[in-house]
Design a protein around this motif. Structure first.
Motif, mmCIF file in Angstrom:
data_model
loop_
_atom_site.group_PDB
_atom_site.id
_atom_site.type_symbol
_atom_site.label_atom_id
_atom_site.label_comp_id
_atom_site.label_asym_id
_atom_site.label_seq_id
_atom_site.Cartn_x
_atom_site.Cartn_y
_atom_site.Cartn_z
ATOM 1 N N PHE A 197 0.821 -1.211 0.000
ATOM 2 C CA PHE A 197 0.000 0.000 0.000
ATOM 3 C C PHE A 197 0.856 1.262 0.000
ATOM 4 N N TYR A 198 1.957 1.248 0.743
ATOM 5 C CA TYR A 198 2.763 2.455 0.897
ATOM 6 C C TYR A 198 3.490 2.867 -0.386
ATOM 7 N N PRO A 199 4.235 1.957 -1.041
ATOM 8 C CA PRO A 199 4.922 2.387 -2.263
ATOM 9 C C PRO A 199 3.968 2.761 -3.395
ATOM 10 N N VAL A 200 2.838 2.049 -3.498
ATOM 11 C CA VAL A 200 1.890 2.374 -4.567
ATOM 12 C C VAL A 200 1.256 3.740 -4.317
ATOM 13 N N THR A 201 0.882 4.017 -3.064
ATOM 14 C CA THR A 201 0.289 5.303 -2.737
ATOM 15 C C THR A 201 1.288 6.438 -2.943
ATOM 16 N N LEU A 202 2.536 6.188 -2.552
ATOM 17 C CA LEU A 202 3.565 7.197 -2.795
ATOM 18 C C LEU A 202 3.804 7.392 -4.287
ATOM 19 N N GLY A 203 3.583 6.323 -5.061
ATOM 20 C CA GLY A 203 3.679 6.439 -6.520
ATOM 21 C C GLY A 203 2.616 7.374 -7.065
ATOM 22 N N VAL A 204 1.408 7.296 -6.498
ATOM 23 C CA VAL A 204 0.337 8.211 -6.897
ATOM 24 C C VAL A 204 0.747 9.651 -6.592
ATOM 25 N N ALA A 205 1.267 9.858 -5.372
ATOM 26 C CA ALA A 205 1.707 11.196 -4.977
ATOM 27 C C ALA A 205 2.817 11.699 -5.890
ATOM 28 N N ALA A 206 3.705 10.791 -6.298
ATOM 29 C CA ALA A 206 4.810 11.177 -7.182
ATOM 30 C C ALA A 206 4.292 11.656 -8.532
ATOM 31 N N VAL A 207 3.236 11.005 -9.030
ATOM 32 C CA VAL A 207 2.634 11.430 -10.304
ATOM 33 C C VAL A 207 2.072 12.844 -10.173
ATOM 34 N N TRP A 208 1.296 13.083 -9.110
ATOM 35 C CA TRP A 208 0.709 14.419 -8.912
ATOM 36 C C TRP A 208 1.798 15.472 -8.740
ATOM 37 N N ALA A 209 2.816 15.141 -7.930
ATOM 38 C CA ALA A 209 3.888 16.108 -7.672
ATOM 39 C C ALA A 209 4.669 16.424 -8.941
ATOM 40 N N ALA A 210 5.005 15.387 -9.709
ATOM 41 C CA ALA A 210 5.766 15.594 -10.941
ATOM 42 C C ALA A 210 4.982 16.462 -11.917
ATOM 43 N N ALA A 211 3.673 16.194 -12.026
ATOM 44 C CA ALA A 211 2.831 16.981 -12.932
ATOM 45 C C ALA A 211 2.701 18.422 -12.432
ATOM 46 N N GLY A 212 2.627 18.587 -11.108
ATOM 47 C CA GLY A 212 2.535 19.930 -10.553
ATOM 48 C C GLY A 212 3.797 20.733 -10.783
ATOM 49 N N ILE A 213 4.943 20.078 -10.616
ATOM 50 C CA ILE A 213 6.227 20.753 -10.841
ATOM 51 C C ILE A 213 6.421 21.055 -12.323
ATOM 52 N N ALA A 214 6.068 20.097 -13.175
ATOM 53 C CA ALA A 214 6.226 20.286 -14.620
ATOM 54 C C ALA A 214 5.377 21.445 -15.128
ATOM 55 N N GLY A 215 4.255 21.687 -14.458
ATOM 56 C CA GLY A 215 3.358 22.750 -14.904
ATOM 57 C C GLY A 215 3.638 24.107 -14.290
ATOM 58 N N GLY A 216 4.680 24.208 -13.486
ATOM 59 C CA GLY A 216 4.993 25.514 -12.911
ATOM 60 C C GLY A 216 5.387 25.503 -11.459
ATOM 61 N N GLY A 217 5.154 24.379 -10.761
ATOM 62 C CA GLY A 217 5.575 24.285 -9.371
ATOM 63 C C GLY A 217 4.673 25.027 -8.400
ATOM 64 N N LEU A 218 5.197 25.254 -7.209
ATOM 65 C CA LEU A 218 4.421 25.867 -6.141
ATOM 66 C C LEU A 218 4.408 27.392 -6.245
ATOM 67 N N ARG A 219 3.210 27.946 -6.184
ATOM 68 C CA ARG A 219 3.035 29.383 -6.043
ATOM 69 C C ARG A 219 2.313 29.631 -4.723
ATOM 70 N N ARG B 205 -4.676 22.058 -8.051
ATOM 71 C CA ARG B 205 -4.859 23.494 -7.917
ATOM 72 C C ARG B 205 -3.689 24.257 -8.512
ATOM 73 N N GLY B 206 -2.862 23.548 -9.296
ATOM 74 C CA GLY B 206 -1.743 24.169 -9.976
ATOM 75 C C GLY B 206 -1.831 23.944 -11.473
ATOM 76 N N THR B 207 -1.150 22.916 -11.956
ATOM 77 C CA THR B 207 -1.107 22.633 -13.397
ATOM 78 C C THR B 207 -2.498 22.454 -13.997
ATOM 79 N N LEU B 208 -3.331 21.627 -13.365
ATOM 80 C CA LEU B 208 -4.663 21.380 -13.912
ATOM 81 C C LEU B 208 -5.514 22.646 -13.887
ATOM 82 N N TYR B 209 -5.445 23.386 -12.804
ATOM 83 C CA TYR B 209 -6.209 24.626 -12.702
ATOM 84 C C TYR B 209 -5.817 25.595 -13.809
ATOM 85 N N ASP B 210 -4.514 25.684 -14.095
ATOM 86 C CA ASP B 210 -4.031 26.583 -15.145
ATOM 87 C C ASP B 210 -4.419 26.106 -16.540
ATOM 88 N N ALA B 211 -4.651 24.787 -16.688
ATOM 89 C CA ALA B 211 -4.947 24.225 -17.999
ATOM 90 C C ALA B 211 -6.398 24.456 -18.433
#
Length: 238
Positions: A61-83, A160-166
């Motif tokens: 459960f832990y590595p798979v869930t962290l994998g989900v978080a990694a997808v969201w984080a990578a997409a958030g960073i790729a789209g502009g990161g934290l504001r 609330r970052g990359t997707l919101y901007d898209a």
């Protein structure tokens, strides 16, 4: 009357006052944000479906869930990161959105815990919730809490970052909230889907009002961590 007016004023500032300097993406940046969003929604949704159907207590459960978080984080960073964004105090001063986010998170937590009294009396609703919370009951609680916090931060960075901007600005709040709920629906837990609509609406409004993801992040982790720690004993007591 005074507390009601103060509450109304706070909600107006925290959720409905729109910043005047929200940046607009270039055509190229907008196209990139949309491509990243589509890929992330497919990959993250698929991994989330796997994670939420893993048997409670299973170390997978832990590595798979962290994998989900990694997808969201990578997409958030790729789209502009934290504001961080900017909030406005009752005196009209510009402040960090963190305080408002904490208050909103606590308010949502209180509302949902009160709602647990109703849920506890309806087996059809309580059963799926108990199944989801079994990860905390039978797993390592500190690890589950850490995963919950990391996932919440990553979700806000993306939704609330990359997707919101898209999404076109006039549709950003309803569309990102709906897509957040659609992704959450893979859990098969009706109340979790309902919670995603409420939480998604509040954090999307925060994003619009502050121009950043810090406020939504604080709201999300206060609510999710509180639910993880307090909901099981509340349901067990009832």
């Amino acid at each position: 009357m005074q507390p009601l007016l103060a509450t109304r004023s706070f909600l107006q500032r925290a959720l409905f006052d729109t910043p005047q300097d929200t940046p607009r993406l270039s055509t190229r940046a907008l196209t990139w944000a949309r491509i990243v969003s589509v890929v992330a929604l497919i990959a993250g949704g698929a991994l989330l479906a796997i994670a939420l159907h893993i048997r409670p207590g299973d170390g997978l459960f832990y590595p798979v869930t962290l994998g989900v978080a990694a997808v969201w984080a990578a997409a958030g960073i790729a789209g502009g990161g934290l504001r961080r964004g900017v909030a406005v105090s009752g005196r009209g001063r510009k402040i960090s959105p963190a305080g408002q986010g904490a208050v909103l998170g606590i308010a949502l937590l209180a509302i949902f815990l009160v709602g647990a009294v109703v849920v506890a009396q309806i087996p059809l609703l309580r059963g799926p919730v108990d199944g989801l919370l079994d990860h905390a009951r039978f797993g390592a609680l500190p690890a589950v809490l850490a995963v919950t916090v990391v996932t919440g931060l990553a979700e806000e960075l993306f939704f609330r970052g990359t997707l919101y901007d898209a999404v076109p600005s006039r549709l950003a709040v309803p569309v990102t909230t709906l897509l957040y709920a659609v992704v959450t629906s893979v859990s098969g837990v009706p109340l979790l889907i309902f919670a995603s609509l409420i939480l998604g609406s509040v954090t999307a409004l925060q994003r619009r009002a502050t121009g950043g993801q810090l406020g939504p992040m604080i709201t999300h982790i206060v609510w999710s961590a509180g639910m993880l720690l307090l909901l099981p004993p509340v349901l067990d007591y009832l």
